[in-house]
Design a protein around this motif. Structure first.
Motif, PDB file in Angstrom:
ATOM      1  N   GLY A   1      40.639  49.408  37.479  1.00  0.00           N
ATOM      2  CA  GLY A   1      41.974  49.161  36.937  1.00  0.00           C
ATOM      3  C   GLY A   1      42.728  48.133  37.754  1.00  0.00           C
ATOM      4  O   GLY A   1      43.427  47.275  37.208  1.00  0.00           O
ATOM      5  N   LEU A   2      42.608  48.222  39.085  1.00  0.00           N
ATOM      6  CA  LEU A   2      43.242  47.217  39.938  1.00  0.00           C
ATOM      7  C   LEU A   2      42.727  45.816  39.611  1.00  0.00           C
ATOM      8  O   LEU A   2      43.506  44.862  39.491  1.00  0.00           O
ATOM      9  CB  LEU A   2      42.968  47.535  41.411  1.00  0.00           C
ATOM     10  N   ALA A   3      41.407  45.695  39.478  1.00  0.00           N
ATOM     11  CA  ALA A   3      40.816  44.394  39.163  1.00  0.00           C
ATOM     12  C   ALA A   3      41.346  43.869  37.833  1.00  0.00           C
ATOM     13  O   ALA A   3      41.694  42.682  37.710  1.00  0.00           O
ATOM     14  CB  ALA A   3      39.286  44.511  39.123  1.00  0.00           C
ATOM     15  N   ASP A   4      41.418  44.733  36.839  1.00  0.00           N
ATOM     16  CA  ASP A   4      41.915  44.318  35.529  1.00  0.00           C
ATOM     17  C   ASP A   4      43.345  43.798  35.608  1.00  0.00           C
ATOM     18  O   ASP A   4      43.701  42.800  34.974  1.00  0.00           O
ATOM     19  CB  ASP A   4      41.845  45.494  34.546  1.00  0.00           C
ATOM     20  N   CYS A   5      44.177  44.481  36.372  1.00  0.00           N
ATOM     21  CA  CYS A   5      45.586  44.067  36.492  1.00  0.00           C
ATOM     22  C   CYS A   5      45.726  42.750  37.242  1.00  0.00           C
ATOM     23  O   CYS A   5      46.450  41.844  36.806  1.00  0.00           O
ATOM     24  CB  CYS A   5      46.391  45.152  37.186  1.00  0.00           C
ATOM     25  N   TYR A   6      45.040  42.640  38.380  1.00  0.00           N
ATOM     26  CA  TYR A   6      45.140  41.403  39.154  1.00  0.00           C
ATOM     27  C   TYR A   6      44.733  40.196  38.301  1.00  0.00           C
ATOM     28  O   TYR A   6      45.392  39.147  38.314  1.00  0.00           O
ATOM     29  CB  TYR A   6      44.247  41.484  40.388  1.00  0.00           C
ATOM     30  N   GLU A   7      43.644  40.349  37.554  1.00  0.00           N
ATOM     31  CA  GLU A   7      43.145  39.205  36.784  1.00  0.00           C
ATOM     32  C   GLU A   7      44.104  38.788  35.673  1.00  0.00           C
ATOM     33  O   GLU A   7      44.345  37.595  35.470  1.00  0.00           O
ATOM     34  CB  GLU A   7      41.781  39.548  36.191  1.00  0.00           C
ATOM     35  N   LEU A   8      44.651  39.758  34.954  1.00  0.00           N
ATOM     36  CA  LEU A   8      45.571  39.395  33.886  1.00  0.00           C
ATOM     37  C   LEU A   8      46.874  38.825  34.428  1.00  0.00           C
ATOM     38  O   LEU A   8      47.470  37.932  33.820  1.00  0.00           O
ATOM     39  CB  LEU A   8      45.853  40.609  32.997  1.00  0.00           C
ATOM     40  N   LEU A   9      47.323  39.328  35.561  1.00  0.00           N
ATOM     41  CA  LEU A   9      48.552  38.788  36.162  1.00  0.00           C
ATOM     42  C   LEU A   9      48.367  37.356  36.652  1.00  0.00           C
ATOM     43  O   LEU A   9      49.349  36.648  36.874  1.00  0.00           O
ATOM     44  CB  LEU A   9      49.019  39.683  37.311  1.00  0.00           C
ATOM     45  N   GLY A  10      47.113  36.922  36.805  1.00  0.00           N
ATOM     46  CA  GLY A  10      46.833  35.540  37.197  1.00  0.00           C
ATOM     47  C   GLY A  10      46.335  34.686  36.050  1.00  0.00           C
ATOM     48  O   GLY A  10      45.853  33.580  36.278  1.00  0.00           O
ATOM     49  N   SER A  11      46.449  35.195  34.816  1.00  0.00           N
ATOM     50  CA  SER A  11      45.923  34.487  33.652  1.00  0.00           C
ATOM     51  C   SER A  11      47.023  34.218  32.632  1.00  0.00           C
ATOM     52  O   SER A  11      48.012  34.953  32.553  1.00  0.00           O
ATOM     53  CB  SER A  11      44.812  35.321  32.981  1.00  0.00           C
ATOM     54  N   ALA A  12      46.821  33.161  31.838  1.00  0.00           N
ATOM     55  CA  ALA A  12      47.748  32.877  30.738  1.00  0.00           C
ATOM     56  C   ALA A  12      47.589  33.945  29.659  1.00  0.00           C
ATOM     57  O   ALA A  12      46.475  34.437  29.428  1.00  0.00           O
ATOM     58  CB  ALA A  12      47.437  31.494  30.156  1.00  0.00           C
ATOM     59  N   PRO A  13      48.673  34.346  29.018  1.00  0.00           N
ATOM     60  CA  PRO A  13      50.035  33.811  29.136  1.00  0.00           C
ATOM     61  C   PRO A  13      50.906  34.573  30.130  1.00  0.00           C
ATOM     62  O   PRO A  13      52.115  34.347  30.150  1.00  0.00           O
ATOM     63  CB  PRO A  13      50.566  34.000  27.710  1.00  0.00           C
ATOM     64  N   TYR A  14      50.338  35.462  30.942  1.00  0.00           N
ATOM     65  CA  TYR A  14      51.165  36.274  31.851  1.00  0.00           C
ATOM     66  C   TYR A  14      51.484  35.480  33.117  1.00  0.00           C
ATOM     67  O   TYR A  14      52.658  35.236  33.416  1.00  0.00           O
ATOM     68  CB  TYR A  14      50.448  37.576  32.181  1.00  0.00           C
ATOM     69  N   THR A  15      50.434  35.077  33.858  1.00  0.00           N
ATOM     70  CA  THR A  15      50.541  34.194  35.026  1.00  0.00           C
ATOM     71  C   THR A  15      51.768  34.484  35.890  1.00  0.00           C
ATOM     72  O   THR A  15      52.565  33.600  36.196  1.00  0.00           O
ATOM     73  CB  THR A  15      50.550  32.712  34.583  1.00  0.00           C
ATOM     74  N   ALA A  16      51.915  35.737  36.260  1.00  0.00           N
ATOM     75  CA  ALA A  16      53.038  36.112  37.109  1.00  0.00           C
ATOM     76  C   ALA A  16      52.777  35.769  38.572  1.00  0.00           C
ATOM     77  O   ALA A  16      53.725  35.625  39.357  1.00  0.00           O
ATOM     78  CB  ALA A  16      53.311  37.608  36.972  1.00  0.00           C
ATOM     79  N   LEU A  17      51.488  35.627  38.938  1.00  0.00           N
ATOM     80  CA  LEU A  17      51.123  35.386  40.328  1.00  0.00           C
ATOM     81  C   LEU A  17      50.098  34.261  40.404  1.00  0.00           C
ATOM     82  O   LEU A  17      49.309  34.066  39.468  1.00  0.00           O
ATOM     83  CB  LEU A  17      50.548  36.662  40.963  1.00  0.00           C
ATOM     84  N   PRO A  18      50.059  33.508  41.511  1.00  0.00           N
ATOM     85  CA  PRO A  18      49.086  32.418  41.645  1.00  0.00           C
ATOM     86  C   PRO A  18      47.656  32.956  41.631  1.00  0.00           C
ATOM     87  O   PRO A  18      47.375  34.015  42.220  1.00  0.00           O
ATOM     88  CB  PRO A  18      49.428  31.805  43.015  1.00  0.00           C
ATOM     89  N   PRO A  19      46.728  32.264  40.984  1.00  0.00           N
ATOM     90  CA  PRO A  19      45.334  32.716  40.954  1.00  0.00           C
ATOM     91  C   PRO A  19      44.749  32.930  42.352  1.00  0.00           C
ATOM     92  O   PRO A  19      43.983  33.879  42.565  1.00  0.00           O
ATOM     93  CB  PRO A  19      44.615  31.580  40.214  1.00  0.00           C
ATOM     94  N   SER A  20      45.092  32.062  43.298  1.00  0.00           N
ATOM     95  CA  SER A  20      44.538  32.196  44.648  1.00  0.00           C
ATOM     96  C   SER A  20      44.993  33.480  45.323  1.00  0.00           C
ATOM     97  O   SER A  20      44.368  33.937  46.291  1.00  0.00           O
ATOM     98  CB  SER A  20      44.950  30.991  45.504  1.00  0.00           C
ATOM     99  N   GLU A  21      46.057  34.064  44.826  1.00  0.00           N
ATOM    100  CA  GLU A  21      46.553  35.317  45.406  1.00  0.00           C
ATOM    101  C   GLU A  21      45.904  36.535  44.757  1.00  0.00           C
ATOM    102  O   GLU A  21      45.604  37.524  45.446  1.00  0.00           O
ATOM    103  CB  GLU A  21      48.067  35.394  45.230  1.00  0.00           C
ATOM    104  N   VAL A  22      45.665  36.484  43.453  1.00  0.00           N
ATOM    105  CA  VAL A  22      45.237  37.695  42.748  1.00  0.00           C
ATOM    106  C   VAL A  22      43.736  37.783  42.499  1.00  0.00           C
ATOM    107  O   VAL A  22      43.169  38.891  42.521  1.00  0.00           O
ATOM    108  CB  VAL A  22      45.981  37.828  41.403  1.00  0.00           C
TER     109      VAL A  22
END
Length: 608
Positions: A325-346
Motif C-alpha cells: 500500500g505504501l508503494a502504491d501511494c508513493y507512486e501515484l503521488l509522484g505521477s500525473a495527474p496527482y504529482t503532489a511530490l517530486p518523483p526523486s522523492e517518492v
C-alpha cells in the motif's frame, strides 16, 4: 458454391458463416471460434469461388452433432462446455435435441440450472453435505464458468468512520474470491452506482449468476458481519451467515466466508486455501482505512492513505500488504495527474516498500505490479518492468489492476493495440469500474480513436460523475478533434473545483494555445511558474503549454528538465497526441533515446 473437399446433396445439412454455426450449437461466435482452435471443432473453409468468397467458413450439422457427442464424453467438457446452452446432464445431448427437450414455462435443467437446483437442495440439508457431494460425484454434472457479483458491504452502524471497514472488507473479499477459482468463477466487484441495482439489471448488464451482499456493524469492541448469496435466476437466497468476532479476527472471517461461498457455488471442486495469518487489530484497521482512501484517487485521499499505511506498518512491521500500500501511494503521488511530490522523492521510497513487501511474501502480486511500474516510469528499465508485470499476472491472472498496469508498459513500448487489448481484459474482469473504463478510453485516445475515447470516458462518468480523470481524457480527445469549446468545458469542470490543479491548468493552457488564444496560454505558464514557488509543478506541464504554442525551443528545454526530474509521463510521449508538434524535430528522438524508448506506431500519426 464450391466446398473444401466434398460435396453434400443435403443443403439442409449446411451451415454457412459463424453465426449459423454458433446458433446451431447454442453458443456465441467467439466461443465456437475458440473451439475450432482449441478443441478441433469441425469448421471448413471455401477454397474456390470469387476472392471475396474464398476462406468463408461453413460446417455440416451432422459433423457438429457428432463432435458435440464426442466432446461431452470427455473429462475436459466439465471445464469448457455449456455456459450458454441448456443440455441435460443426465445423458449426452446434441444441439438438435435442445428444442425438443423444452416444455411450456418449464425449461429442462441444463448444466448451470441443474447445478443451482442441487446447490439449493444442499443448502437446505446443510448437515448432509456428504450426501450432496456424493450425488454430485455420481451425476458428474458439467460445470460452466459462472459470474459472481459482489455488492459493496454496508455499514449499518451509527459510526460513519466504520465506512472504511465495510469498503475494505468488500475489497478484501473480492481479492480472496478471485484467487480461489479463477477458472471456474469470475468475480465482479460492483461500483457504488450499481450498489443497489436490481438483480434483473445485473443479469442483463454483466450476466451475473450470483450476487454476494453483506453488512458490517460495530458493537462495542466487536464487529458483526452478515453475508448472503443470492441466485439471480430465481432471486432466491442460496446461503446466508452471520459472524460476530473481535476485530482482530476479520482476516479469518474473510477466509471463512470466501471458502463457504465458493464451496456453495462450486461444491464438487476440491480446494484448499491457506489459513489467514494473525494480524494486529489496529494495524489491520489502519490498512483497511488506507485502501479505502487510496481508491478515492485524489491527491488529498492519497496523502491520507499514505499516512494510514505508515501507521499500519508501524503497528505490525511484519504485515506485507501495508508495504504494498505504501508503494502504491508513493507512486501515484509522484505521477500525473496527482504529482503532489517530486518523483526523486517518492519513487525510491516506493521501490523500497515494494521490495520489503516481497521479502515477506514473494507471492504478493500487487507488490510486483508496484515494482514494475517504478522500474518503467522512474528507472526507465523496461525489461525489468516487463518481468515484474508478467510475474504479477502469473500469480493473479484475473487481477484487473495487473492487466491495467501491463497496458501502461505496452503503451510505453509502442504496442498500442496490445495496450487496448489488455485494458479490454481489465474491464472484462471489472466491467463496472469507472477507472478501468476510463483507462480503456485513454488507450483509444493514444491510438487516435478519439470518438471511442470519448465514449468510454463518458461511460466512466455515468458510473462515477466525480471521476475527474475521465474529464481529462474527454477534454484531450475533444481538443484533438478540433472541438475546442467542448474541450474547454471538460477542463473547466475540474478547475471550477480545483482552480490551481497544475495538471489541468497545463491541459487548459495547451487548449488555449492550439485554438489560437495565445495570451491565455502565456497566462497559464505564468500561473504554473508562480505555483512552483510553493508546490511541486512538474516541468512536463510547462513544456506541454509551450508545445501547444509551437515554441519548440522552450518546449524541449522544459522537457529536458522533466527528464532530469524523472517525470513519469515522459514514457508516454511517443504516443501522446498532444505532443505531435514535437515529432519532426531531431531533438524528439534524442529525448526518447535518453529514456530508452522509440517512437510509437499509431493510427494516422501526423507527418508534420
Amino acid at each position: 458454391m464450391a466446398v473444401e473437399d466434398l460435396q453434400r446433396p443435403d443443403e439442409e445439412d449446411l451451415l454457412e458463416g459463424w453465426k449459423a454455426i454458433a446458433d446451431h450449437l447454442n453458443k456465441t461466435e467467439r466461443t465456437v471460434q475458440r473451439w475450432e482452435k482449441s478443441k478441433g471443432l469441425p469448421i471448413r473453409r471455401l477454397k474456390a469461388g470469387s476472392p471475396e468468397e474464398q476462406g468463408r467458413v461453413f460446417a455440416y450439422r451432422t459433423e457438429l452433432d457428432a463432435w458435440w457427442k464426442e466432446m461431452l464424453a470427455k473429462a475436459d467438457v466439465i471445464v469448457d462446455f455449456a455456459p450458454e446452452s441448456e443440455v441435460s446432464p443426465l445423458k449426452p445431448a446434441t444441439p438438435n435435441t435442445l428444442q425438443s427437450q423444452s416444455l411450456p414455462k418449464i425449461e429442462p435443467p441444463g448444466p448451470r440450472r441443474k447445478l443451482l437446483l442441487w446447490l439449493a437442495a444442499g443448502l437446505v440439508l446443510a448437515l448432509s453435505v456428504g450426501l450432496i457431494r456424493g450425488a454430485f460425484n455420481r451425476l458428474n454434472i458439467p460445470q460452466a464458468r459462472v459470474t459472481l457479483a459482489v455488492r459493496p458491504f454496508k455499514n449499518l452502524g451509527t459510526d460513519s468512520s466504520w465506512d472504511f471497514v465495510a469498503a475494505g472488507l468488500s475489497e478484501e473479499m473480492v481479492t480472496r474470491l478471485v484467487q480461489l477459482h479463477p477458472q471456474r468463477m469470475g468475480v465482479v466487484p460492483l461500483s457504488p452506482g450499481y450498489a443497489t441495482a436490481p438483480l434483473e439489471r445485473l443479469a442483463k448488464d454483466i450476466s451475473a449468476d450470483y450476487v454476494l451482499e453483506g453488512s458490517v456493524r460495530k458493537i462495542n469492541e466487536r464487529v458483526a458481519i452478515t453475508a448472503q448469496l443470492l441466485q439471480v435466476a430465481n432471486q432466491s437466497v442460496m446461503w446466508g451467515q452471520s459472524y460476530e468476532r473481535d476485530v482482530k479476527d476479520l482476516l479469518r472471517i474473510e477466509d471463512e466466508v470466501a471458502d463457504t461461498i465458493t464451496g456453495e457455488v462450486l461444491r464438487n471442486i476440491p480446494h484448499a486455501s491457506q489459513p489467514a495469518r494473525e494480524v494486529n487489530r489496529d494495524a489491520y484497521l489502519a490498512y483497511l482505512e488506507g485502501r479505502y482512501f487510496w481508491n478515492k484517487r485524489t491527491t488529498e485521499s492519497l496523502t491520507r492513505a499514505l499516512a494510514l499505511f505508515q501507521k499500519s506498518a508501524a503497528i505490525d512491521p511484519s504485515y506485507a500488504p501495508s508495504y504494498a500500500g505504501l508503494a502504491d501511494c508513493y507512486e501515484l503521488l509522484g505521477s500525473a495527474p496527482y504529482t503532489a511530490l517530486p518523483p526523486s522523492e517518492v519513487f525510491p521510497k516506493a521501490e523500497a516498500a515494494a521490495r520489503k513487501a516481497l521479502e515477506m511474501d514473494t507471492s504478493l502480486s500487487e507488490a510486483h505490479v508496484s515494482l514494475g511500474y517504478s522500474e518503467m516510469v522512474y528507472e526507465w528499465n523496461l525489461p525489468e518492468a516487463r518481468k515484474e508485470f508478467t510475474l504479477a499476472l502469473q500469480l493473479r491472472p484475473d487481477d484487473a489492476t495487473g492487466h491495467q498496469f501491463y497496458a501502461y508498459y505496452l503503451t510505453a513500448i509502442g504496442d498500442l493495440q496490445g495496450a487496448i487489448e489488455e485494458r479490454r481484459r481489465a474491464l472484462e474482469l471489472e466491467p463496472l469500474n469507472p477507472l478501468l473504463s476510463s483507462a480503456l478510453g485513454e488507450a483509444f485516445y493514444q491510438n487516435r480513436e478519439f470518438d471511442l475515447a470519448i465514449q468510454h470516458n463518458s461511460r466512466s462518468l455515468e458510473l462515477d460523475p466525480s471521476y475527474a480523470v475521465a474529464l481529462v481524457n474527454i477534454g484531450r480527445a475533444y481538443e484533438m478533434k478540433g472541438m475546442h469549446p467542448q474541450a474547454r468545458d471538460a477542463f473547466q469542470k475540474i478547475l471550477s473545483l480545483a482552480r490551481d490543479d497544475p495538471a489541468v491548468l497545463a491541459l487548459m493552457g495547451h487548449e488555449y494555445a492550439s485554438s489560437g488564444d495565445k495570451a491565455k496560454a502565456f497566462d497559464v505558464i505564468k500561473h504554473l511558474k508562480q505555483l512552483s514557488g510553493h508546490t511541486y509543478v512538474p516541468s512536463m506541464y510547462v513544456a506541454l503549454v509551450y508545445t501547444g504554442l509551437q515554441d519548440l525551443d522552450n518546449a524541449f528545454d522544459w522537457l529536458n528538465k522533466a527528464a532530469t526530474e524523472r517525470c513519469e509521463y515522459l514514457v508516454y510521449l511517443p504516443s501522446e497526441p498532444l505532443a505531435d508538434p514535437l515529432r519532426n524535430d531531431p531533438r524528439f528522438p534524442q529525448l526518447l533515446h535518453r529514456i530508452g524508448l522509440n517512437p510509437a506506431k499509431t493510427r494516422n500519426t501526423p507527418l508534420n
